[in-house]
Motif scaffolding. Sequence first.
Motif, PDB file in Angstrom:
ATOM      1  N   VAL A   1      -6.874   2.264  -9.462  1.00 10.58           N
ATOM      2  CA  VAL A   1      -5.966   2.860 -10.254  1.00 10.58           C
ATOM      3  C   VAL A   1      -5.320   1.771 -10.895  1.00 10.58           C
ATOM      4  CG1 VAL A   1      -3.573   3.869  -9.746  1.00 10.58           C
ATOM      5  CG2 VAL A   1      -5.659   4.646  -8.630  1.00 10.58           C
TER       6      VAL A   1
ATOM      7  N   GLN B   1      -5.936  -6.421  -3.070  1.00 11.44           N
ATOM      8  CA  GLN B   1      -6.793  -6.016  -4.038  1.00 11.44           C
ATOM      9  C   GLN B   1      -7.626  -7.256  -4.694  1.00 11.44           C
ATOM     10  OE1 GLN B   1      -5.866  -2.870  -6.280  1.00 11.44           O
ATOM     11  NE2 GLN B   1      -4.611  -1.807  -4.783  1.00 11.44           N
TER      12      GLN B   1
ATOM     13  N   GLU C   1      -5.685  12.145  -2.576  1.00 12.14           N
ATOM     14  CA  GLU C   1      -4.493  11.341  -1.914  1.00 12.14           C
ATOM     15  C   GLU C   1      -5.328   9.922  -1.817  1.00 12.14           C
ATOM     16  OE1 GLU C   1      -3.241  12.527   1.653  1.00 12.14           O
ATOM     17  OE2 GLU C   1      -2.268  10.440   2.304  1.00 12.14           O
TER      18      GLU C   1
ATOM     19  N   LEU D   1       0.799  -1.166   0.010  1.00 18.07           N
ATOM     20  CA  LEU D   1       0.052   0.055  -0.196  1.00 18.07           C
ATOM     21  C   LEU D   1       0.866   1.160  -0.121  1.00 18.07           C
ATOM     22  CD1 LEU D   1      -2.980  -1.366   2.214  1.00 18.07           C
ATOM     23  CD2 LEU D   1      -3.282  -0.144   0.101  1.00 18.07           C
TER      24      LEU D   1
ATOM     25  N   ARG E   1       2.171   2.062  -3.228  1.00 20.00           N
ATOM     26  CA  ARG E   1       1.016   2.045  -4.142  1.00 20.00           C
ATOM     27  C   ARG E   1       1.161   1.376  -5.287  1.00 20.00           C
ATOM     28  NH1 ARG E   1       0.481   8.650  -5.570  1.00 20.00           N
ATOM     29  NH2 ARG E   1      -0.197   9.228  -3.404  1.00 20.00           N
ATOM     30  N   CYS E   2       1.191  -0.144  -4.865  1.00 23.35           N
ATOM     31  CA  CYS E   2       1.230  -1.289  -6.013  1.00 23.35           C
ATOM     32  C   CYS E   2      -0.331  -1.519  -6.334  1.00 23.35           C
ATOM     33  CB  CYS E   2       1.600  -2.528  -5.174  1.00 23.35           C
ATOM     34  SG  CYS E   2       3.521  -2.611  -4.644  1.00 23.35           S
ATOM     35  N   GLU E   3      -0.475  -1.667  -7.422  1.00 20.78           N
ATOM     36  CA  GLU E   3      -1.509  -1.985  -7.950  1.00 20.78           C
ATOM     37  C   GLU E   3      -2.050  -3.353  -8.428  1.00 20.78           C
ATOM     38  OE1 GLU E   3      -1.134   0.207 -11.785  1.00 20.78           O
ATOM     39  OE2 GLU E   3      -0.791   2.024 -10.701  1.00 20.78           O
ATOM     40  N   ARG E   4      -3.230  -3.529  -8.906  1.00 20.21           N
ATOM     41  CA  ARG E   4      -3.857  -5.019  -9.306  1.00 20.21           C
ATOM     42  C   ARG E   4      -2.932  -5.707 -10.153  1.00 20.21           C
ATOM     43  NH1 ARG E   4     -10.191  -4.451  -9.858  1.00 20.21           N
ATOM     44  NH2 ARG E   4     -10.428  -4.904  -7.488  1.00 20.21           N
TER      45      ARG E   4
ATOM     46  N   LEU F   1      -4.809   1.466   5.658  1.00 19.93           N
ATOM     47  CA  LEU F   1      -4.618   2.676   4.425  1.00 19.93           C
ATOM     48  C   LEU F   1      -5.542   2.389   3.422  1.00 19.93           C
ATOM     49  CD1 LEU F   1      -0.853   2.135   4.555  1.00 19.93           C
ATOM     50  CD2 LEU F   1      -1.895   3.970   5.051  1.00 19.93           C
TER      51      LEU F   1
ATOM     52  N   TRP G   1      -6.287   8.011  -4.995  1.00 22.40           N
ATOM     53  CA  TRP G   1      -4.940   7.349  -5.664  1.00 22.40           C
ATOM     54  C   TRP G   1      -4.728   6.094  -5.012  1.00 22.40           C
ATOM     55  CZ3 TRP G   1      -2.991   7.999 -10.104  1.00 22.40           C
ATOM     56  CH2 TRP G   1      -3.199   9.357 -10.781  1.00 22.40           C
ATOM     57  N   ARG G   2      -5.053   5.637  -3.622  1.00 22.05           N
ATOM     58  CA  ARG G   2      -5.043   4.579  -3.252  1.00 22.05           C
ATOM     59  C   ARG G   2      -6.173   3.339  -3.805  1.00 22.05           C
ATOM     60  NH1 ARG G   2      -4.344   5.877   2.638  1.00 22.05           N
ATOM     61  NH2 ARG G   2      -2.665   7.234   2.788  1.00 22.05           N
ATOM     62  N   ASP G   3      -6.928   4.031  -4.538  1.00 23.42           N
ATOM     63  CA  ASP G   3      -7.961   3.102  -4.449  1.00 23.42           C
ATOM     64  C   ASP G   3      -7.523   1.807  -5.649  1.00 23.42           C
ATOM     65  OD1 ASP G   3     -11.184   3.148  -4.562  1.00 23.42           O
ATOM     66  OD2 ASP G   3     -10.641   2.363  -6.464  1.00 23.42           O
ATOM     67  N   LYS G   4      -8.097   0.718  -5.584  1.00 21.20           N
ATOM     68  CA  LYS G   4      -7.872  -0.486  -6.343  1.00 21.20           C
ATOM     69  C   LYS G   4      -8.124  -0.306  -8.136  1.00 21.20           C
ATOM     70  CE  LYS G   4     -10.836  -3.306  -4.117  1.00 21.20           C
ATOM     71  NZ  LYS G   4     -11.189  -2.340  -2.866  1.00 21.20           N
TER      72      LYS G   4
END
Lengths: 361, 361
Positions: free
Chosen positions: B326, A121, B318, A91, A94-97, B151, B321-324
Amino acid sequence: MESLNVALGARTYSILIGAGLLGSKRLLSGYFQSVHRVAIVSNVTVAPLYLPTLRTLMERLGITVSAETILPDGEIYKNWETLNMIFDALLVGRCERSTTLIALGGGVVGDMTGFAAACYQRGIPFIQIPTTLLAQVDSSVGGKTAINHPLGKNMIGAFYQPHLVLADTDVLKTLPDRELRAGLAEVIKYALIRDMAFLDWLETHLDALLNKDSAALEYAIYRSCQHKAEIVANDEQEHGERALLNLGHTFGHAIETGLGYGAWLHGEAVAAGILMAAELSADQGWLSRGDIARIEQLFVRIGLPVRGPAMPVDRYLELMWRDKKVQGGKMRLVLLKRLGEALIVDTATPTAISNAICARS
Amino acid sequence: MESLNVALGARTYSILIGAGLLGSKRLLSGYFQSVHRVAIVSNVTVAPLYLPTLRTLMERLGITVSAETILPDGEIYKNWETLNMIFDALLVGRCERSTTLIALGGGVVGDMTGFAAACYQRGIPFIQIPTTLLAQVDSSVGGKTAINHPLGKNMIGAFYQPHLVLADTDVLKTLPDRELRAGLAEVIKYALIRDMAFLDWLETHLDALLNKDSAALEYAIYRSCQHKAEIVANDEQEHGERALLNLGHTFGHAIETGLGYGAWLHGEAVAAGILMAAELSADQGWLSRGDIARIEQLFVRIGLPVRGPAMPVDRYLELMWRDKKVQGGKMRLVLLKRLGEALIVDTATPTAISNAICARS
C-alpha cells in the motif's frame, strides 16, 4: 543556526543546530519538502514538554501525523517489548513505507525509533530530534540504532541513517542537570580522541556549559557533531576509525550491564570507562599521570564519576568479553596515545586490563 | 552443479544449485575460504535430517561451529520470541561480528536467520542452505528477511543479503509432498510474470517435477533463481520491478494472516492469490478466460488450491490494506498484462477487487 552534512553519497543528510529550531517553520520547511506523513515517537518525560511544539510544527508544515507512541522513560525499557509498542502504533495507524518516523527524545528514544524505522516494512525514513545533550552530540548522529539484550548492551540493532537531525539547544533548558553533565562526558571524548584545541576550549568554557549558556552549548554541539560526521562519513559501519568513538565504552558498557541498565547514566559509565582506558594508556607508557589528572579534574568539575562501581574485576572482564568490539578472540580497546590522539589496541594483557580496572573501581 | 551470481557490487554473491552439494568439500571449499567460525540455525524437522551432514562439512572445511539453535517448526513461530532464541545462542556462544550465521531450513528458518544476522551486533555475515523448494527458488535469494507481527506478515525485517546460497536438490528427497507442491506455485509465478517459454516447459515437465526428478528440479530451480537474481540485481529494495515478484502475494498474505499463520502453506495461499490476480486481470480486459483456465489447470494438476478460503470479502480487503505494498493510500497490485508479462496497477477499483476475490473464494 549551524548546519553540517554527514556525507554518505545518496544517503547524505543534514544536522541542524541552533536555538529555537523547532519553532521555526521558515528554517525548516526546505528540509521537510518530501515529507507528507509522519509518526512520532517520544517518551513520558519529553512528550509533555515538546510534543505539542512538534505537533504545531507539523501542522504549520502541512504534514499529517498518523501515529504517536509515548514510551516509558529509561534505558531499562530499551528492549523488544517497548520497540513493539512502536510497531503496534505504526500498524494501527496504517503507516506505509513512505511514512517518516520522528524520534523526539534522548538516546534511548532515538536508538529505538531508529531501529524501528530500520525494521518496519524493512525500512522507512526517519528524523532525529534529540532532546538531551548526549543524543545531540552523539547518539542521534551516525545511524547506530539498537536495543539491549539481557546479555549485552546494544546487541540487537542496525546501521540505519536518519534523513535529518534537528538539535534545538533550547530544549536543553529543561534537561535535568545530571543528564547535562553526563552528556558532557561524550563531548570531552571527542576532544580526547582527536582535538586538543577543543580540550583547551572545554576547560575554559566549562562553567558556561554547566550554566547552559546557549552560545557555548551550540559551539560544543557543533564541534562534536563535526567530528562525528567526519568519522562516520569515512567509516560508516565501523570497520576502522569509527571504533575510536568507543573510548571508554567497553569498560562503560560493563558498568551499565553489570549494575543493570539505568542505574548509571551512559555518560557516567563512559566517564569512569575513559579513566580506566587512561590508566591502561599510562600503563603502556603513553599518558602521564599529569594527563590522567587533567581528565580527572574536568570530570570532577562536572560532577562525573572518576571511578567505576566496586564490582569484582572478573565480573568486569566477563562483561567486557561480550562486547561487540571483541574480534578473533581478542579484546579490542580504544586507548590514548596522548591527549587528543586515540588508537585501537588488541595487545593489552589481561593483567594490564585488570590493573586498570582495579585502579579505577 | 549450476552456479549463478546475484550482482550487487561489493555485496555480490553466488547461488550454487546441484545434487549432493552439501557432501562435497571439493566444490565448496573455495566458497568458504574466509569463513572461520559459524553458528547454525535449523529447526526440529530439518536438524535430525541434515544437521549432521552440515556439521561434518564444517569439520572437513576446518570451520568451528560456535553455536547451534534448533527452532520449533512452522510459520506461527516466525516471531520475536523465536528470533530471540538465536540471539541467546549467539551471545552464549560468544559469537562475534565476524562469525557467519548459517540458515539450514525452509523459508521460515531462512527469514528469521537472515533477520538475526542483520541485527546481531548490527550485522554479521550469513549463508543460506534452503531445504524446501520454496526457499530454494525464492525466499533464500534476494535478501528479504523478516518476522511476522500479529497485525501483518513480514512486517518487521530488513533487506540483508546472504554471502552465499547453497541449494542441494538432494535434500528435496525428504521434503513432504505438500511442501513440494506449494513450492511449485512460486516457480510458476516466475513463468507467469516474465517467461512464457518456462511456462511451456513447466507444463511439459510437471510430472517429472512432481516425481522429484533431479534434473528437472535442478533446471526449475536454476531458471527460477536466474529470474530472481536478475530482478534483485536491478532493484534490490523493491522501488520498482522487484514488486512484480509479489504476484498473488497481497491476496495471499490476506489469506495467511486471516486464517492464522501456518494454516495454509505460503505457496498454497499464493496459488489462490495468483488466481484472484488473474481474475482481476481479466476484468481489466488483459487475460482471457482461456488464460485463467490454463493457470488453473496447472494448479489442479499440482494439487494446489484454486480458490481462497471463505472469509468475508471485507476481511480480505481489510487485511490487504495493511500490506506493505500500500502506498500513498492506494493499493498497488501486481496483475498480468498477458501470460508471461506482469505489471503494477494502483487503479483497480474496490468493486473490481471485491469481485475478483468473490470469484475465487
